[in-house]
Write a protein that holds these residues in place. Sequence first.
Motif, mmCIF file in Angstrom:
data_model
loop_
_atom_site.group_PDB
_atom_site.id
_atom_site.type_symbol
_atom_site.label_atom_id
_atom_site.label_comp_id
_atom_site.label_asym_id
_atom_site.label_seq_id
_atom_site.Cartn_x
_atom_site.Cartn_y
_atom_site.Cartn_z
ATOM 1 N N PRO A 150 -7.473 -0.018 6.328
ATOM 2 C CA PRO A 150 -6.735 -1.279 6.267
ATOM 3 C C PRO A 150 -7.433 -2.366 7.068
ATOM 4 O O PRO A 150 -8.134 -2.088 8.033
ATOM 5 N N THR A 158 -7.330 -2.856 1.517
ATOM 6 C CA THR A 158 -7.813 -1.497 1.713
ATOM 7 C C THR A 158 -8.866 -1.246 0.667
ATOM 8 O O THR A 158 -8.807 -1.771 -0.435
ATOM 9 N N ARG A 192 -2.716 5.376 1.543
ATOM 10 C CA ARG A 192 -1.785 6.039 2.475
ATOM 11 C C ARG A 192 -1.037 5.042 3.343
ATOM 12 O O ARG A 192 0.128 5.261 3.690
ATOM 13 N N THR A 193 -1.702 3.951 3.689
ATOM 14 C CA THR A 193 -1.063 2.970 4.568
ATOM 15 C C THR A 193 0.135 2.293 3.914
ATOM 16 O O THR A 193 1.016 1.782 4.607
ATOM 17 N N SER A 223 -1.169 -5.053 5.473
ATOM 18 C CA SER A 223 0.158 -4.442 5.417
ATOM 19 C C SER A 223 0.886 -4.563 6.743
ATOM 20 O O SER A 223 2.099 -4.768 6.788
ATOM 21 N N ASP A 265 3.530 3.944 4.682
ATOM 22 C CA ASP A 265 4.016 3.587 6.012
ATOM 23 C C ASP A 265 4.604 2.174 6.015
ATOM 24 O O ASP A 265 5.620 1.911 6.673
#
Length: 226
Positions: free
Chosen positions: A34, A27, A72-73, A38, A76
């Motif tokens: 992304p 990222t 942010r990814t 991930s 998750d």
Amino acid sequence: MTPTYDDRAVLLGETLVVADLHLGRGTGGSLELPVGSSADVARRFEALVDRHRPSEVVVAGDLLHSFQTVPRTVEDAVAGLRAACADAGADLVVTPGNHDTMLGAVWDGPAPPSVRVGDTVVCHGHEVPDTEADRYVVGHDHPTITIEGQRRPCYLVGSDQLRGATVVMLPSFNTLNAGVEVNQMRATDFQSPLVTDADGLEPVVWDESGRETLRFPVLGEFREML
């Protein structure tokens, strides 16, 4: 207990160990876009947990990649790891690595410096562990080996290393990590202080196509054959 190798991970009885997930690698920029790193880690992690149904999963350090920010990814992805373990009835434990300075931002579960599994201690391997053991399972150096011009991630297994113990070093679980070629490395070239005799390390390569492990002579002998 005899280790079982599978897709850059190792199974110790009912404990599955992975190392160096480096979530967030790939990222970049203010948009934190992304490139699939991930997602690939989460997919393969879920497959491993589903295949082996362990009672415990230990991340041996460097769950995260960035020292200063958490894209942010990543939140998750961590939620996906939690869900995979919950579905299998497995406890998820993270032993912090040197990259995990922001671990508390995404992880509120168990985070001891090491985890004992029978006669084995699992830790990241970036520093000498306080706990003595007959065997240590670590990550940190991201080992790879070049054979006939092809570079492949590998495990390294060696007896009589730190404190006379056996060391099992895992390759990086994140496929974006190019890794470090160990063919000509000496003990002082490794970042992990647990490696004290590089010549005694046996490279073990996981062959995904044949779903089998390929073992090679220890590095001290293998160098003469290359």
